[in-house]
Design a protein around this motif. Structure first.
Motif, PDB file in Angstrom:
ATOM      1  N   LEU A  48     -30.000  61.463 -47.300  1.00 58.81           N
ATOM      2  CA  LEU A  48     -28.981  61.287 -46.264  1.00 58.81           C
ATOM      3  C   LEU A  48     -29.004  59.850 -45.757  1.00 58.81           C
ATOM      4  CD1 LEU A  48     -29.043  64.465 -46.277  1.00 58.81           C
ATOM      5  CD2 LEU A  48     -28.417  64.318 -43.867  1.00 58.81           C
ATOM      6  N   GLN A  49     -27.838  59.214 -45.765  1.00 59.41           N
ATOM      7  CA  GLN A  49     -27.727  57.808 -45.389  1.00 59.41           C
ATOM      8  C   GLN A  49     -26.740  57.630 -44.239  1.00 59.41           C
ATOM      9  OE1 GLN A  49     -29.626  55.428 -46.868  1.00 59.41           O
ATOM     10  NE2 GLN A  49     -30.564  57.007 -48.176  1.00 59.41           N
ATOM     11  N   ASP A  50     -26.852  56.467 -43.584  1.00 58.46           N
ATOM     12  CA  ASP A  50     -25.927  56.110 -42.509  1.00 58.46           C
ATOM     13  C   ASP A  50     -24.633  55.597 -43.129  1.00 58.46           C
ATOM     14  OD1 ASP A  50     -24.490  55.033 -40.416  1.00 58.46           O
ATOM     15  OD2 ASP A  50     -26.202  54.054 -39.478  1.00 58.46           O
ATOM     16  N   HIS A  51     -23.546  56.327 -42.919  1.00 57.01           N
ATOM     17  CA  HIS A  51     -22.233  55.917 -43.427  1.00 57.01           C
ATOM     18  C   HIS A  51     -21.214  55.831 -42.285  1.00 57.01           C
ATOM     19  CE1 HIS A  51     -23.238  56.154 -47.708  1.00 57.01           C
ATOM     20  NE2 HIS A  51     -23.892  57.265 -47.437  1.00 57.01           N
ATOM     21  N   ARG A  52     -21.678  55.442 -41.094  1.00 51.40           N
ATOM     22  CA  ARG A  52     -20.789  55.471 -39.933  1.00 51.40           C
ATOM     23  C   ARG A  52     -19.657  54.454 -39.981  1.00 51.40           C
ATOM     24  NH1 ARG A  52     -24.591  55.257 -34.911  1.00 51.40           N
ATOM     25  NH2 ARG A  52     -25.898  54.123 -36.393  1.00 51.40           N
ATOM     26  N   GLU A  53     -19.685  53.560 -40.964  1.00 53.78           N
ATOM     27  CA  GLU A  53     -18.536  52.673 -41.142  1.00 53.78           C
ATOM     28  C   GLU A  53     -17.316  53.476 -41.598  1.00 53.78           C
ATOM     29  OE1 GLU A  53     -18.104  49.409 -40.524  1.00 53.78           O
ATOM     30  OE2 GLU A  53     -20.044  49.548 -39.545  1.00 53.78           O
ATOM     31  N   HIS A  54     -17.557  54.653 -42.164  1.00 54.86           N
ATOM     32  CA  HIS A  54     -16.456  55.452 -42.706  1.00 54.86           C
ATOM     33  C   HIS A  54     -16.386  56.864 -42.126  1.00 54.86           C
ATOM     34  CE1 HIS A  54     -15.632  52.353 -45.648  1.00 54.86           C
ATOM     35  NE2 HIS A  54     -16.894  52.354 -46.006  1.00 54.86           N
ATOM     36  N   VAL A  55     -17.518  57.434 -41.740  1.00 49.84           N
ATOM     37  CA  VAL A  55     -17.527  58.822 -41.256  1.00 49.84           C
ATOM     38  C   VAL A  55     -18.211  58.890 -39.895  1.00 49.84           C
ATOM     39  CG1 VAL A  55     -17.511  59.807 -43.575  1.00 49.84           C
ATOM     40  CG2 VAL A  55     -19.697  59.366 -42.443  1.00 49.84           C
ATOM     41  N   PRO A  56     -17.843  59.864 -39.061  1.00 45.39           N
ATOM     42  CA  PRO A  56     -18.372  59.946 -37.699  1.00 45.39           C
ATOM     43  C   PRO A  56     -19.666  60.746 -37.591  1.00 45.39           C
ATOM     44  CG  PRO A  56     -16.655  61.565 -37.975  1.00 45.39           C
ATOM     45  CD  PRO A  56     -16.751  60.831 -39.291  1.00 45.39           C
ATOM     46  N   PHE A  57     -20.536  60.646 -38.590  1.00 44.21           N
ATOM     47  CA  PHE A  57     -21.819  61.342 -38.556  1.00 44.21           C
ATOM     48  C   PHE A  57     -22.932  60.308 -38.712  1.00 44.21           C
ATOM     49  CE2 PHE A  57     -18.908  64.216 -41.070  1.00 44.21           C
ATOM     50  CZ  PHE A  57     -18.554  65.007 -39.991  1.00 44.21           C
ATOM     51  N   HIS A  58     -24.065  60.565 -38.077  1.00 40.01           N
ATOM     52  CA  HIS A  58     -25.187  59.643 -38.221  1.00 40.01           C
ATOM     53  C   HIS A  58     -25.638  59.547 -39.669  1.00 40.01           C
ATOM     54  CE1 HIS A  58     -26.189  60.005 -33.729  1.00 40.01           C
ATOM     55  NE2 HIS A  58     -25.939  58.734 -33.968  1.00 40.01           N
ATOM     56  N   ARG A  59     -25.687  60.685 -40.343  1.00 39.39           N
ATOM     57  CA  ARG A  59     -26.173  60.690 -41.720  1.00 39.39           C
ATOM     58  C   ARG A  59     -25.288  61.581 -42.589  1.00 39.39           C
ATOM     59  NH1 ARG A  59     -31.256  61.662 -38.890  1.00 39.39           N
ATOM     60  NH2 ARG A  59     -32.531  59.766 -38.805  1.00 39.39           N
ATOM     61  N   ALA A 204     -25.507  65.157 -40.630  1.00 40.92           N
ATOM     62  CA  ALA A 204     -26.231  65.384 -39.378  1.00 40.92           C
ATOM     63  C   ALA A 204     -25.703  64.428 -38.326  1.00 40.92           C
ATOM     64  CB  ALA A 204     -27.729  65.163 -39.589  1.00 40.92           C
ATOM     65  N   ASP A 205     -25.648  64.905 -37.084  1.00 38.98           N
ATOM     66  CA  ASP A 205     -25.189  64.038 -36.003  1.00 38.98           C
ATOM     67  C   ASP A 205     -25.778  64.502 -34.677  1.00 38.98           C
ATOM     68  OD1 ASP A 205     -23.709  61.706 -35.339  1.00 38.98           O
ATOM     69  OD2 ASP A 205     -22.205  62.946 -34.360  1.00 38.98           O
ATOM     70  N   ASN A 206     -25.842  63.570 -33.733  1.00 36.56           N
ATOM     71  CA  ASN A 206     -26.336  63.835 -32.388  1.00 36.56           C
ATOM     72  C   ASN A 206     -25.391  63.190 -31.392  1.00 36.56           C
ATOM     73  OD1 ASN A 206     -28.148  64.469 -30.203  1.00 36.56           O
ATOM     74  ND2 ASN A 206     -28.848  62.344 -30.257  1.00 36.56           N
ATOM     75  N   GLU A 207     -25.061  63.911 -30.330  1.00 42.72           N
ATOM     76  CA  GLU A 207     -24.210  63.367 -29.273  1.00 42.72           C
ATOM     77  C   GLU A 207     -24.873  63.600 -27.923  1.00 42.72           C
ATOM     78  OE1 GLU A 207     -21.510  61.641 -29.228  1.00 42.72           O
ATOM     79  OE2 GLU A 207     -20.741  61.775 -31.277  1.00 42.72           O
ATOM     80  N   ALA A 208     -24.874  62.562 -27.080  1.00 40.07           N
ATOM     81  CA  ALA A 208     -25.394  62.667 -25.722  1.00 40.07           C
ATOM     82  C   ALA A 208     -24.235  62.616 -24.734  1.00 40.07           C
ATOM     83  CB  ALA A 208     -26.384  61.534 -25.449  1.00 40.07           C
ATOM     84  N   ASP A 209     -24.541  62.864 -23.464  1.00 42.91           N
ATOM     85  CA  ASP A 209     -23.521  62.757 -22.427  1.00 42.91           C
ATOM     86  C   ASP A 209     -22.896  61.367 -22.491  1.00 42.91           C
ATOM     87  OD1 ASP A 209     -24.649  65.148 -21.800  1.00 42.91           O
ATOM     88  OD2 ASP A 209     -25.248  64.620 -19.761  1.00 42.91           O
ATOM     89  N   ARG A 210     -21.579  61.329 -22.447  1.00 42.40           N
ATOM     90  CA  ARG A 210     -20.900  60.041 -22.596  1.00 42.40           C
ATOM     91  C   ARG A 210     -20.806  59.312 -21.260  1.00 42.40           C
ATOM     92  NH1 ARG A 210     -15.756  59.684 -26.044  1.00 42.40           N
ATOM     93  NH2 ARG A 210     -14.817  61.091 -24.553  1.00 42.40           N
ATOM     94  N   MET A 211     -20.872  57.983 -21.344  1.00 41.37           N
ATOM     95  CA  MET A 211     -20.743  57.149 -20.161  1.00 41.37           C
ATOM     96  C   MET A 211     -19.345  57.310 -19.557  1.00 41.37           C
ATOM     97  SD  MET A 211     -21.176  52.998 -19.920  1.00 41.37           S
ATOM     98  CE  MET A 211     -22.742  53.088 -20.789  1.00 41.37           C
ATOM     99  N   THR A 212     -19.280  57.355 -18.246  1.00 43.71           N
ATOM    100  CA  THR A 212     -17.993  57.528 -17.584  1.00 43.71           C
ATOM    101  C   THR A 212     -18.083  57.058 -16.144  1.00 43.71           C
ATOM    102  OG1 THR A 212     -16.263  59.136 -17.029  1.00 43.71           O
ATOM    103  CG2 THR A 212     -18.536  59.879 -16.843  1.00 43.71           C
TER     104      THR A 212
END
Length: 259
Positions: A48-59, A204-212
Motif C-alpha cells: 500500500l502506497q501514498d497516492h494522494r496526488e490522485h486519490v483521497p486515501f492515505h494508502r 486505508a484512510d484516517n480522518e480527524a475532526d476538521r478545523m473550523t
C-alpha cells in the motif's frame, strides 16, 4: 480596545486566510489527519502506497494482474459486505475514555459500522451515472467491497464546550485544547471479484475532526465521524468511475459549514 472596524477586519480576514491555505494541496495534506497503522485486515500492507496526488486515501494498492483487473472491469454490480469491527482499536484520548466510562458518551461501534455500510450504498444510489448497481448479495455480476472500522474515537463535547468558552477569556490560544478533545475515525477497505475472490484493490484512510471557526459537530460525539463517512462514500463512488490518472479531490482540513 480594538475598534469595530478592526474587529470586522479580523472576522473577514481569518476565513480568507484559511481559504487560501486550503487552496494549496500540500498545505491540506500537511494539516490533515495523519495515517494510522494498518491492521491485519489488510492483506498487502507492504504494498500500500501514498497516492494522494490522485486519490483521497492515505494508502492504496491495486493488483498488477491485468487479467484480474480485466475480469473485475466486466462487473456491473457491487455488494457491500457488513463492516467488520474485529480490528477496532481501543479509545486513544484519556478525556474521552473518562467520558465513556462515566456514561456521558455512548460507545456506538455497531451502530456506526451499520451506518458506514449504508452510507456507502447510498452514495451509489444517489448518483445517476454510477459505475455499479448495489446488489443485496454477491453474485456473478458483482465485485465485493469489504470494509473494516479500525479506529473510532469520538469527539469530546464537554471538552469542546470548555474550549469554546475559554476562547472568550484567553483568546485563540484556547484552540490548542483541541488536541485533547478531537476525535478521529479510520477505515480500511478491500475490493474483490465476487466470483473468483481475487483481490483487486486495498485502501486505508484516517480522518480527524476538521478545523473550523464554529460547528455543531464539535458538540456531537460522532458528528465529525459521520461527516467523514459521507465524504468517504462519495469519494469511493467517484473512484470507481475515474479513469487512470484522474484526480479525485480530498476533503479540506477545514470547513466553514457549521452543521
Amino acid at each position: 480596545m480594538r475598534s469595530p472596524r478592526g474587529v470586522l477586519r479580523v472576522v473577514l480576514v481569518v476565513p480568507l486566510l484559511v481559504l487560501c491555505l486550503a487552496s494549496c494541496r500540500s498545505t491540506n495534506q500537511l494539516l490533515k489527519a495523519r495515517p494510522v497503522a494498518l491492521s491485519p485486515f489488510v492483506e498487502h500492507p507492504q504494498l500500500l502506497q501514498d497516492h494522494r496526488e490522485h486519490v483521497p486515501f492515505h494508502r492504496l494498492w491495486v493488483t498488477a494482474d491485468s487479467g484480474a483487473r480485466a475480469r473485475a472491469a466486466q462487473k456491473t454490480e457491487i455488494y457491500i459486505a457488513p463492516v467488520t469491527l474485529r480490528y477496532l482499536r481501543p479509545l486513544k484520548k484519556p478525556l474521552v475514555r473518562k467520558e465513556v466510562a462515566a456514561g456521558s458518551i455512548d460507545r456506538r461501534e455497531a451502530e456506526m459500522a451499520r451506518q458506514l455500510r449504508s452510507t456507502f450504498a447510498q452514495a451509489f444510489g444517489e448518483v445517476p451515472p454510477s459505475r455499479y448497481y448495489v446488489s443485496p448479495e454477491p453474485n456473478a455480476r458483482s465485485v465485493t467491497l469489504e470494509l473494516a472500522l479500525v479506529e473510532l474515537n469520538p469527539t469530546s463535547p464537554k471538552g469542546n464546550a470548555v474550549k469554546t468558552a475559554a476562547k472568550f477569556v484567553v483568546g485563540p490560544l484556547a484552540s490548542l485544547g483541541g488536541m485533547f478533545t478531537k476525535g478521529n475515525v479510520a477505515i480500511e477497505g478491500k475490493i474483490r471479484n465476487s466470483s473468483t475472490r481475487e483481490l483487486i484493490a486495498e485502501f486505508a484512510d484516517n480522518e480527524a475532526d476538521r478545523m473550523t471557526l464554529y460547528t455543531l459537530r464539535d458538540f456531537r460525539p460522532y458528528g465529525h465521524a459521520e461527516y467523514a463517512m459521507r465524504s468517504w462514500a462519495e469519494q469511493f463512488e467517484r473512484f470507481t468511475r475515474a479513469s487512470y490518472g484522474d484526480n479525485i479531490g480530498d476533503t479540506a482540513f477545514f470547513t466553514l459549514d457549521p452543521r
